[in-house]
Write a protein that holds these residues in place. Structure first.
Motif, PDB file in Angstrom:
ATOM      1  N   GLY A 119       0.783  -1.222   0.000  1.00 27.85           N
ATOM      2  CA  GLY A 119       0.000   0.000   0.000  1.00 27.85           C
ATOM      3  C   GLY A 119       0.816   1.274   0.000  1.00 27.85           C
ATOM      4  O   GLY A 119       0.259   2.373  -0.082  1.00 27.85           O
ATOM      5  N   SER A 120       2.143   1.174   0.074  1.00 24.00           N
ATOM      6  CA  SER A 120       2.991   2.373   0.067  1.00 24.00           C
ATOM      7  C   SER A 120       3.074   2.957  -1.340  1.00 24.00           C
ATOM      8  O   SER A 120       2.790   2.285  -2.332  1.00 24.00           O
ATOM      9  CB  SER A 120       4.388   2.055   0.602  1.00 24.00           C
ATOM     10  OG  SER A 120       5.013   1.053  -0.180  1.00 24.00           O
ATOM     11  N   THR A 121       3.471   4.215  -1.434  1.00 22.08           N
ATOM     12  CA  THR A 121       3.404   4.943  -2.708  1.00 22.08           C
ATOM     13  C   THR A 121       4.758   5.315  -3.292  1.00 22.08           C
ATOM     14  O   THR A 121       4.827   5.722  -4.454  1.00 22.08           O
ATOM     15  CB  THR A 121       2.589   6.236  -2.527  1.00 22.08           C
ATOM     16  OG1 THR A 121       3.233   7.066  -1.541  1.00 22.08           O
ATOM     17  CG2 THR A 121       1.173   5.927  -2.072  1.00 22.08           C
ATOM     18  N   ASP A 122       5.819   5.210  -2.512  1.00 27.37           N
ATOM     19  CA  ASP A 122       7.136   5.629  -2.989  1.00 27.37           C
ATOM     20  C   ASP A 122       7.872   4.477  -3.658  1.00 27.37           C
ATOM     21  O   ASP A 122       7.911   3.354  -3.146  1.00 27.37           O
ATOM     22  CB  ASP A 122       7.990   6.155  -1.832  1.00 27.37           C
ATOM     23  CG  ASP A 122       7.528   7.515  -1.352  1.00 27.37           C
ATOM     24  OD1 ASP A 122       6.716   8.148  -2.055  1.00 27.37           O
ATOM     25  OD2 ASP A 122       7.967   7.947  -0.262  1.00 27.37           O
ATOM     26  N   GLY A 123       8.475   4.765  -4.800  1.00 28.73           N
ATOM     27  CA  GLY A 123       9.258   3.759  -5.510  1.00 28.73           C
ATOM     28  C   GLY A 123      10.526   4.359  -6.080  1.00 28.73           C
ATOM     29  O   GLY A 123      10.857   5.526  -5.829  1.00 28.73           O
ATOM     30  N   LEU A 124      11.240   3.567  -6.855  1.00 24.93           N
ATOM     31  CA  LEU A 124      12.527   3.967  -7.422  1.00 24.93           C
ATOM     32  C   LEU A 124      12.363   4.456  -8.856  1.00 24.93           C
ATOM     33  O   LEU A 124      11.705   3.819  -9.666  1.00 24.93           O
ATOM     34  CB  LEU A 124      13.490   2.779  -7.388  1.00 24.93           C
ATOM     35  CG  LEU A 124      14.870   2.982  -8.036  1.00 24.93           C
ATOM     36  CD1 LEU A 124      15.668   4.044  -7.282  1.00 24.93           C
ATOM     37  CD2 LEU A 124      15.643   1.651  -8.070  1.00 24.93           C
ATOM     38  N   VAL A 125      13.018   5.590  -9.145  1.00 25.42           N
ATOM     39  CA  VAL A 125      13.057   6.131 -10.506  1.00 25.42           C
ATOM     40  C   VAL A 125      14.519   6.250 -10.927  1.00 25.42           C
ATOM     41  O   VAL A 125      15.296   6.971 -10.303  1.00 25.42           O
ATOM     42  CB  VAL A 125      12.364   7.502 -10.601  1.00 25.42           C
ATOM     43  CG1 VAL A 125      12.388   8.005 -12.053  1.00 25.42           C
ATOM     44  CG2 VAL A 125      10.938   7.426 -10.090  1.00 25.42           C
ATOM     45  N   THR A 126      14.901   5.525 -11.941  1.00 27.73           N
ATOM     46  CA  THR A 126      16.237   5.618 -12.507  1.00 27.73           C
ATOM     47  C   THR A 126      16.146   6.272 -13.887  1.00 27.73           C
ATOM     48  O   THR A 126      15.071   6.668 -14.327  1.00 27.73           O
ATOM     49  CB  THR A 126      16.872   4.216 -12.617  1.00 27.73           C
ATOM     50  OG1 THR A 126      15.954   3.343 -13.302  1.00 27.73           O
ATOM     51  CG2 THR A 126      17.151   3.644 -11.237  1.00 27.73           C
ATOM     52  N   GLY A 127      17.274   6.371 -14.576  1.00 29.13           N
ATOM     53  CA  GLY A 127      17.279   6.991 -15.892  1.00 29.13           C
ATOM     54  C   GLY A 127      18.045   6.153 -16.894  1.00 29.13           C
ATOM     55  O   GLY A 127      18.938   5.384 -16.539  1.00 29.13           O
ATOM     56  N   TYR A 128      17.695   6.290 -18.173  1.00 26.02           N
ATOM     57  CA  TYR A 128      18.458   5.667 -19.238  1.00 26.02           C
ATOM     58  C   TYR A 128      18.525   6.611 -20.436  1.00 26.02           C
ATOM     59  O   TYR A 128      17.876   7.670 -20.445  1.00 26.02           O
ATOM     60  CB  TYR A 128      17.908   4.296 -19.610  1.00 26.02           C
ATOM     61  CG  TYR A 128      16.583   4.236 -20.351  1.00 26.02           C
ATOM     62  CD1 TYR A 128      16.504   3.694 -21.631  1.00 26.02           C
ATOM     63  CD2 TYR A 128      15.397   4.677 -19.760  1.00 26.02           C
ATOM     64  CE1 TYR A 128      15.287   3.592 -22.305  1.00 26.02           C
ATOM     65  CE2 TYR A 128      14.184   4.565 -20.422  1.00 26.02           C
ATOM     66  CZ  TYR A 128      14.133   4.035 -21.692  1.00 26.02           C
ATOM     67  OH  TYR A 128      12.936   3.931 -22.354  1.00 26.02           O
ATOM     68  N   TYR A 129      19.329   6.249 -21.419  1.00 32.67           N
ATOM     69  CA  TYR A 129      19.556   7.150 -22.550  1.00 32.67           C
ATOM     70  C   TYR A 129      20.004   6.339 -23.754  1.00 32.67           C
ATOM     71  O   TYR A 129      20.199   5.119 -23.672  1.00 32.67           O
ATOM     72  CB  TYR A 129      20.605   8.206 -22.183  1.00 32.67           C
ATOM     73  CG  TYR A 129      22.040   7.722 -22.183  1.00 32.67           C
ATOM     74  CD1 TYR A 129      22.964   8.207 -23.098  1.00 32.67           C
ATOM     75  CD2 TYR A 129      22.485   6.783 -21.248  1.00 32.67           C
ATOM     76  CE1 TYR A 129      24.280   7.770 -23.100  1.00 32.67           C
ATOM     77  CE2 TYR A 129      23.801   6.341 -21.236  1.00 32.67           C
ATOM     78  CZ  TYR A 129      24.690   6.838 -22.161  1.00 32.67           C
ATOM     79  OH  TYR A 129      25.997   6.405 -22.159  1.00 32.67           O
ATOM     80  N   GLU A 130      20.142   7.009 -24.878  1.00 31.61           N
ATOM     81  CA  GLU A 130      20.655   6.375 -26.088  1.00 31.61           C
ATOM     82  C   GLU A 130      22.131   6.764 -26.243  1.00 31.61           C
ATOM     83  O   GLU A 130      22.447   7.897 -26.570  1.00 31.61           O
ATOM     84  CB  GLU A 130      19.850   6.818 -27.313  1.00 31.61           C
ATOM     85  CG  GLU A 130      20.226   6.064 -28.573  1.00 31.61           C
ATOM     86  CD  GLU A 130      19.462   6.554 -29.803  1.00 31.61           C
ATOM     87  OE1 GLU A 130      19.396   5.792 -30.789  1.00 31.61           O
ATOM     88  OE2 GLU A 130      18.952   7.691 -29.788  1.00 31.61           O
ATOM     89  N   PRO A 131      23.050   5.819 -25.983  1.00 35.58           N
ATOM     90  CA  PRO A 131      24.473   6.165 -26.019  1.00 35.58           C
ATOM     91  C   PRO A 131      25.051   6.187 -27.430  1.00 35.58           C
ATOM     92  O   PRO A 131      24.489   5.608 -28.367  1.00 35.58           O
ATOM     93  CB  PRO A 131      25.108   5.046 -25.193  1.00 35.58           C
ATOM     94  CG  PRO A 131      24.200   3.880 -25.391  1.00 35.58           C
ATOM     95  CD  PRO A 131      22.806   4.447 -25.524  1.00 35.58           C
ATOM     96  N   LEU A 132      26.196   6.826 -27.532  1.00 33.09           N
ATOM     97  CA  LEU A 132      26.991   6.825 -28.763  1.00 33.09           C
ATOM     98  C   LEU A 132      28.235   5.986 -28.531  1.00 33.09           C
ATOM     99  O   LEU A 132      29.009   6.258 -27.608  1.00 33.09           O
ATOM    100  CB  LEU A 132      27.382   8.248 -29.163  1.00 33.09           C
ATOM    101  CG  LEU A 132      28.330   8.374 -30.363  1.00 33.09           C
ATOM    102  CD1 LEU A 132      27.664   7.854 -31.628  1.00 33.09           C
ATOM    103  CD2 LEU A 132      28.790   9.821 -30.548  1.00 33.09           C
TER     104      LEU A 132
END
Length: 397
Positions: A119-132
């Motif tokens: 029932g908790s609302t906080d989670g993990l947000v990471t990032g990704y990208y398109e590399p060269l």
């Protein structure tokens, strides 16, 4: 052994391995959803009916900047009965302001907060990208690291027609005599025997860059003549993803809060002899295919180009692929709010959980710097069409 029992055995073995229907002019208010009998649609039980006033910063977002990304979702969703009306209205409407775009979403959608099992609302947000990356279509001392196409002996087994509970789960394996066994791990593939020789797609100059390309799922390779080759996810060997950043933290090589793509790359430069063993700790291995060059973003799991700053990868067991999502988090390594309308247009091997997102930053080094630092806490609200049937238990707060 019966055929049914044999299939169960194979599955177990591989799992162990791894208002009006006519839109008005752009200056008019958004149309109302048609009154229809909602189709029968399964919505995951982690979604709880919420209210637009609960979305942090909803009235401040540049919602118009997400419109093209939303239309890309509709390219894939418009054939689905529960999305047909809302996508038809979106395609016909050309909102002239952020307010008009927000009005459209408020008119056509209900908003649900995504909750964890407790029932908790906080989670993990990471990032990704398109590399060269830098590489060549032929191997050399300058370009010794292969990116592989999906090998011919990789089997993909879908048992959902027999076992509905396995829907969405594809098992990977290979034949060994007349037996199906788990596919080769990263350590096997990168080993001295080079079992996938002949399946190379392109060779690149750096093993760590090749590893992180697999984590990102797509990228561009600059060839010696200056031309660009675009590569994207083709398949995977069936093993679960394991974070090498956590491995380094567990070994005391880096502090967990300091692990990032940049810090891992720096560690690799300092410890080239230890690098192959570290990379092998993640048994998951991604295969690529060459994609047509274009000015748009790479193709996500939805099959449409993703947009820097407006697309996320999600766990599709929790959030429907293609759905608009309100993401409330912070900028990388910062407490500055990042509250934004995004589209769930991609997936990832490490993206697991009801409140879990991977934020796509776009292409190049600047995007990579942001993605590499991003490890934030966040909340997520999913926007679903008002014509979509939702189990009654989810409709109360």
């Amino acid at each position: 052994m019966t055929n049914l029992f044999r299939l169960k055995f194979i599955a177990l073995a591989l799992l162990l391995g791894g208002c009006t229907t006519v839109p008005p002019s752009p200056v008019s208010p958004a149309p109302c959803p048609p009154v229809v009998t909602p189709p029968v649609t399964t919505v995951t039980p982690n979604l709880q009916l919420s209210d637009w006033s609960a979305l942090p910063g909803w009235n401040d977002d540049q919602a118009l900047a997400a419109w093209d990304s939303w239309l890309q979702s509709c390219v894939a969703l418009k054939a689905k009965p529960e999305w047909q009306a809302v996508c038809a209205a979106a395609v016909a409407l050309k909102p002239a302001s952020n307010e008009a775009a927000r009005t459209f979403f408020q008119t056509w959608f209900n908003v649900y907060q995504s909750l964890k099992a407790d029932g908790s609302t906080d989670g993990l947000v990471t990032g990704y990208y398109e590399p060269l990356l830098h590489g060549s279509r032929t191997p050399s001392a300058a370009y010794p690291v292969p990116l592989y196409a999906a090998p011919a002996n990789l089997l993909t087994i879908d048992l959902s027609s027999i076992y509905p509970e396995l829907k969405g789960l594809r098992l990977r394996g290979r034949l060994e005599g007349n037996k199906v066994v788990p596919y080769l791990s990263r350590a096997d593939i990168d080993g001295a025997k080079l079992p996938l020789a002949g399946s190379e797609l392109v060779w690149v100059d750096n093993a760590v860059d090749a590893f992180f390309l697999q984590v990102q799922g797509s990228g561009r390779v600059q060839l010696p003549d200056g031309s660009m080759m675009r590569v994207g996810y083709a398949d995977q060997n069936g093993y679960p993803y394991r974070s090498i950043g956590r491995v380094l933290a567990d070994r005391g090589e880096l502090r967990l809060e300091q692990t990032s793509m940049q810090s891992i790359k720096a560690w690799g430069k300092r410890n080239p002899d230890k690098l192959p063993e570290l990379l092998a700790q993640n048994p998951s291995f991604v295969f690529f295919k060459e994609l047509p060059n274009s000015n748009g973003g790479p193709l996500g799991a939805l099959g449409v180009p993703i947009t820097g700053g407006r697309s996320i990868a999600v766990d599709t067991r929790a959030i429907p692929l293609g759905a608009p999502v309100w993401l409330a988090t912070t900028e990388p390594a910062s407490t500055v709010a990042l509250n934004r309308l995004v589209l769930a247009q991609d997936t990832g091997g490490a993206i697991r959980g009801n409140v879990r997102a991977d934020f796509f930053w776009g292409f190049g080094d600047a995007a990579g710097k942001q993605a590499g630092m991003m490890k934030q806490t966040g909340k997520m609200w999913v926007l679903l069409p008002k014509t979509m049937a939702v189990p009654g238990a989810l409709a109360s707060r």
